[in-house]
Design a protein around this motif. Structure first.
Motif, PDB file in Angstrom:
ATOM      1  N   GLN A  18      -3.589   5.897  12.706  1.00 47.00           N
ATOM      2  CA  GLN A  18      -2.184   5.682  13.025  1.00 47.00           C
ATOM      3  C   GLN A  18      -1.779   6.708  14.078  1.00 47.00           C
ATOM      4  OE1 GLN A  18       0.284   5.793   9.453  1.00 47.00           O
ATOM      5  NE2 GLN A  18      -1.476   5.176   8.221  1.00 47.00           N
ATOM      6  N   LYS A  19      -0.618   6.489  14.654  1.00 50.11           N
ATOM      7  CA  LYS A  19      -0.055   7.459  15.586  1.00 50.11           C
ATOM      8  C   LYS A  19       0.169   8.780  14.851  1.00 50.11           C
ATOM      9  CE  LYS A  19       3.980   8.256  18.435  1.00 50.11           C
ATOM     10  NZ  LYS A  19       5.335   7.824  18.757  1.00 50.11           N
ATOM     11  N   ILE A  20      -0.105   9.879  15.516  1.00 56.05           N
ATOM     12  CA  ILE A  20       0.137  11.189  14.917  1.00 56.05           C
ATOM     13  C   ILE A  20       1.653  11.374  14.777  1.00 56.05           C
ATOM     14  CG2 ILE A  20      -0.112  13.676  15.192  1.00 56.05           C
ATOM     15  CD1 ILE A  20      -2.630  13.129  16.851  1.00 56.05           C
TER      16      ILE A  20
ATOM     17  N   ASN B 194      -1.689  13.625   4.323  1.00 58.25           N
ATOM     18  CA  ASN B 194      -2.974  12.932   4.454  1.00 58.25           C
ATOM     19  C   ASN B 194      -3.769  12.945   3.150  1.00 58.25           C
ATOM     20  OD1 ASN B 194      -3.419  12.078   7.432  1.00 58.25           O
ATOM     21  ND2 ASN B 194      -2.383  14.059   7.497  1.00 58.25           N
ATOM     22  N   PRO B 195      -3.224  12.345   2.095  1.00 59.95           N
ATOM     23  CA  PRO B 195      -3.859  12.433   0.776  1.00 59.95           C
ATOM     24  C   PRO B 195      -5.281  11.870   0.701  1.00 59.95           C
ATOM     25  CG  PRO B 195      -2.109  10.786   0.768  1.00 59.95           C
ATOM     26  CD  PRO B 195      -2.014  11.517   2.066  1.00 59.95           C
ATOM     27  N   ASP B 196      -5.623  10.940   1.589  1.00 62.35           N
ATOM     28  CA  ASP B 196      -6.974  10.362   1.570  1.00 62.35           C
ATOM     29  C   ASP B 196      -7.886  10.934   2.658  1.00 62.35           C
ATOM     30  OD1 ASP B 196      -6.562   8.754  -0.608  1.00 62.35           O
ATOM     31  OD2 ASP B 196      -6.062   6.967   0.555  1.00 62.35           O
ATOM     32  N   TYR B 197      -7.547  12.103   3.166  1.00 58.36           N
ATOM     33  CA  TYR B 197      -8.283  12.697   4.284  1.00 58.36           C
ATOM     34  C   TYR B 197      -9.796  12.712   4.053  1.00 58.36           C
ATOM     35  CZ  TYR B 197      -9.538  16.016   7.942  1.00 58.36           C
ATOM     36  OH  TYR B 197     -10.107  16.623   9.029  1.00 58.36           O
ATOM     37  N   ASN B 198     -10.230  13.095   2.885  1.00 56.18           N
ATOM     38  CA  ASN B 198     -11.673  13.196   2.586  1.00 56.18           C
ATOM     39  C   ASN B 198     -12.248  11.939   1.943  1.00 56.18           C
ATOM     40  OD1 ASN B 198     -12.217  15.921   3.478  1.00 56.18           O
ATOM     41  ND2 ASN B 198     -10.904  16.569   1.799  1.00 56.18           N
ATOM     42  N   TRP B 199     -11.415  10.982   1.608  1.00 57.01           N
ATOM     43  CA  TRP B 199     -11.857   9.789   0.885  1.00 57.01           C
ATOM     44  C   TRP B 199     -12.862   8.966   1.673  1.00 57.01           C
ATOM     45  CZ3 TRP B 199     -11.057   4.573   2.044  1.00 57.01           C
ATOM     46  CH2 TRP B 199     -11.442   3.681   1.045  1.00 57.01           C
ATOM     47  N   LEU B 200     -12.586   8.668   2.917  1.00 60.04           N
ATOM     48  CA  LEU B 200     -13.436   7.775   3.703  1.00 60.04           C
ATOM     49  C   LEU B 200     -14.851   8.327   3.876  1.00 60.04           C
ATOM     50  CD1 LEU B 200     -13.351   5.047   5.097  1.00 60.04           C
ATOM     51  CD2 LEU B 200     -12.583   6.199   7.179  1.00 60.04           C
ATOM     52  N   ALA B 201     -14.978   9.622   4.002  1.00 58.43           N
ATOM     53  CA  ALA B 201     -16.303  10.234   4.179  1.00 58.43           C
ATOM     54  C   ALA B 201     -17.236   9.929   3.013  1.00 58.43           C
ATOM     55  CB  ALA B 201     -16.168  11.745   4.348  1.00 58.43           C
TER      56      ALA B 201
ATOM     57  N   ARG C 159      -6.722  -0.328   2.951  1.00 62.00           N
ATOM     58  CA  ARG C 159      -6.481   1.048   2.509  1.00 62.00           C
ATOM     59  C   ARG C 159      -6.344   2.013   3.676  1.00 62.00           C
ATOM     60  NH1 ARG C 159      -9.070   4.452  -2.462  1.00 62.00           N
ATOM     61  NH2 ARG C 159      -7.939   6.364  -2.025  1.00 62.00           N
ATOM     62  N   ILE C 160      -7.195   1.891   4.686  1.00 61.54           N
ATOM     63  CA  ILE C 160      -7.133   2.869   5.776  1.00 61.54           C
ATOM     64  C   ILE C 160      -6.012   2.587   6.776  1.00 61.54           C
ATOM     65  CG2 ILE C 160      -9.562   3.506   5.568  1.00 61.54           C
ATOM     66  CD1 ILE C 160     -10.109   1.945   8.125  1.00 61.54           C
ATOM     67  N   SER C 161      -5.452   1.401   6.749  1.00 61.79           N
ATOM     68  CA  SER C 161      -4.393   1.112   7.721  1.00 61.79           C
ATOM     69  C   SER C 161      -2.999   1.077   7.111  1.00 61.79           C
ATOM     70  CB  SER C 161      -4.681  -0.203   8.435  1.00 61.79           C
ATOM     71  OG  SER C 161      -4.767  -1.264   7.524  1.00 61.79           O
ATOM     72  N   ASN C 162      -2.898   1.052   5.801  1.00 58.28           N
ATOM     73  CA  ASN C 162      -1.585   0.936   5.165  1.00 58.28           C
ATOM     74  C   ASN C 162      -1.332   2.020   4.126  1.00 58.28           C
ATOM     75  OD1 ASN C 162      -1.024  -1.453   6.570  1.00 58.28           O
ATOM     76  ND2 ASN C 162      -2.100  -2.680   5.046  1.00 58.28           N
ATOM     77  N   ASN C 163      -1.529   3.257   4.497  1.00 58.68           N
ATOM     78  CA  ASN C 163      -1.183   4.302   3.536  1.00 58.68           C
ATOM     79  C   ASN C 163      -0.639   5.532   4.248  1.00 58.68           C
ATOM     80  OD1 ASN C 163      -3.226   6.197   4.157  1.00 58.68           O
ATOM     81  ND2 ASN C 163      -4.669   5.260   2.778  1.00 58.68           N
ATOM     82  N   LYS C 164      -0.451   6.605   3.513  1.00 60.27           N
ATOM     83  CA  LYS C 164       0.182   7.813   4.039  1.00 60.27           C
ATOM     84  C   LYS C 164      -0.795   8.723   4.773  1.00 60.27           C
ATOM     85  CE  LYS C 164       3.631   7.722   0.443  1.00 60.27           C
ATOM     86  NZ  LYS C 164       4.199   8.364  -0.717  1.00 60.27           N
ATOM     87  N   THR C 165      -2.005   8.280   4.960  1.00 58.50           N
ATOM     88  CA  THR C 165      -3.021   9.063   5.656  1.00 58.50           C
ATOM     89  C   THR C 165      -3.192   8.504   7.063  1.00 58.50           C
ATOM     90  OG1 THR C 165      -4.143   9.537   3.580  1.00 58.50           O
ATOM     91  CG2 THR C 165      -5.439   9.786   5.589  1.00 58.50           C
ATOM     92  N   PHE C 166      -3.031   9.376   8.053  1.00 58.19           N
ATOM     93  CA  PHE C 166      -3.240   8.948   9.436  1.00 58.19           C
ATOM     94  C   PHE C 166      -4.535   9.505  10.010  1.00 58.19           C
ATOM     95  CE2 PHE C 166      -0.810  12.886   9.886  1.00 58.19           C
ATOM     96  CZ  PHE C 166      -1.507  13.559  10.882  1.00 58.19           C
ATOM     97  N   ALA C 167      -5.136  10.466   9.325  1.00 64.68           N
ATOM     98  CA  ALA C 167      -6.379  11.096   9.796  1.00 64.68           C
ATOM     99  C   ALA C 167      -7.388  11.129   8.653  1.00 64.68           C
ATOM    100  CB  ALA C 167      -6.095  12.514  10.292  1.00 64.68           C
ATOM    101  N   TYR C 168      -8.629  10.799   8.988  1.00 69.63           N
ATOM    102  CA  TYR C 168      -9.716  10.787   8.003  1.00 69.63           C
ATOM    103  C   TYR C 168     -10.900  11.585   8.540  1.00 69.63           C
ATOM    104  CZ  TYR C 168      -7.415   6.818   5.734  1.00 69.63           C
ATOM    105  OH  TYR C 168      -6.534   6.010   5.090  1.00 69.63           O
ATOM    106  N   LYS C 169     -11.440  12.436   7.703  1.00 65.88           N
ATOM    107  CA  LYS C 169     -12.682  13.128   8.029  1.00 65.88           C
ATOM    108  C   LYS C 169     -13.814  12.141   7.802  1.00 65.88           C
ATOM    109  CE  LYS C 169     -15.134  16.852   8.850  1.00 65.88           C
ATOM    110  NZ  LYS C 169     -15.735  16.725  10.145  1.00 65.88           N
ATOM    111  N   LEU C 170     -14.679  11.974   8.805  1.00 66.52           N
ATOM    112  CA  LEU C 170     -15.725  10.958   8.708  1.00 66.52           C
ATOM    113  C   LEU C 170     -17.043  11.449   8.143  1.00 66.52           C
ATOM    114  CD1 LEU C 170     -15.342   8.799  11.910  1.00 66.52           C
ATOM    115  CD2 LEU C 170     -14.587   8.332   9.587  1.00 66.52           C
ATOM    116  N   THR C 171     -17.431  12.649   8.414  1.00 67.95           N
ATOM    117  CA  THR C 171     -18.767  13.051   7.977  1.00 67.95           C
ATOM    118  C   THR C 171     -18.719  14.079   6.869  1.00 67.95           C
ATOM    119  OG1 THR C 171     -18.907  14.814   9.611  1.00 67.95           O
ATOM    120  CG2 THR C 171     -19.774  12.657  10.244  1.00 67.95           C
ATOM    121  N   ARG C 172     -19.707  14.045   6.091  1.00 66.58           N
ATOM    122  CA  ARG C 172     -19.981  15.066   5.087  1.00 66.58           C
ATOM    123  C   ARG C 172     -21.450  15.429   5.220  1.00 66.58           C
ATOM    124  NH1 ARG C 172     -15.766  17.040   4.627  1.00 66.58           N
ATOM    125  NH2 ARG C 172     -14.150  16.421   3.206  1.00 66.58           N
TER     126      ARG C 172
END
Length: 166
Positions: free
Chosen positions: A23-25, A115-122, A136-149
């Motif tokens: 999403q837009k920052i 960004n409550p789901d920041y670490n979820w997608l990883a 989930r990734i387009s319709n919630n309160k998280t605009f940024a996701y960490k991709l790698t672990r």
């Protein structure tokens, strides 16, 4: 580290290349003296415990924390030619936090959770892609996701989440 030199001199936002924006920052990121990803503590066995993310940092020009980090890393790299620990940035941050350098403890403590789901997608990059992920990734309160672990991802599997978001 270059991120803190740039933030000290110009202000702005530093986002590592492993962060996905969906999403837009929000303007609040640009309007605060300091901003970072912050989630509810989970009692991790490390110093961060979701209070900040060194891979997503924003703030105003000449914010004291950025000068501290710039000086810290200039001093470190003047004495060493290797990174003693991948999480050195977090250890430096906890020093600043505990000593309240530049009032950072109060600033961090008063920053709302975001960004409550920041670490979820990883944790789901290898899962099969479904419409549920898209929603989930387009319709919630998280605009940024960490991709790698630091995982090995199967780049040939076109049905996994990673290959569907890239």
């Amino acid at each position: 580290m270059i991120r803190f030199n740039l933030l000290k001199r110009f202000g702005g936002v530093w986002i590592d290349s492993t962060v996905l924006l969906t999403q837009k920052i929000p303007n609040e990121v640009f309007n605060k003296r300091y901003y970072s990803i912050k989630n509810v503590p989970e009692n991790f066995e490390n110093v961060v415990d979701n209070r900040w993310a060194g891979n997503f940092v924003a703030g105003s020009k000449n914010f004291p924390l950025f000068a501290y980090f710039n000086d810290f890393f200039e001093e470190y790299w003047s004495k060493f030619d290797y990174l003693i620990d991948f999480f050195l940035i977090d250890y430096a941050f906890i020093i600043a936090y505990e000593k309240n350098i530049g009032g950072i403890k109060n600033v961090v403590d008063n920053l709302p959770y975001n960004n409550p789901d920041y670490n979820w997608l990883a944790n789901h990059l290898e899962d099969s892609w479904t419409q549920e992920f898209q929603t989930r990734i387009s319709n919630n309160k998280t605009f940024a996701y960490k991709l790698t672990r630091r995982k090995n991802i199967n780049f040939d599997d076109k049905s996994n989440v990673f290959n569907n978001i890239i």
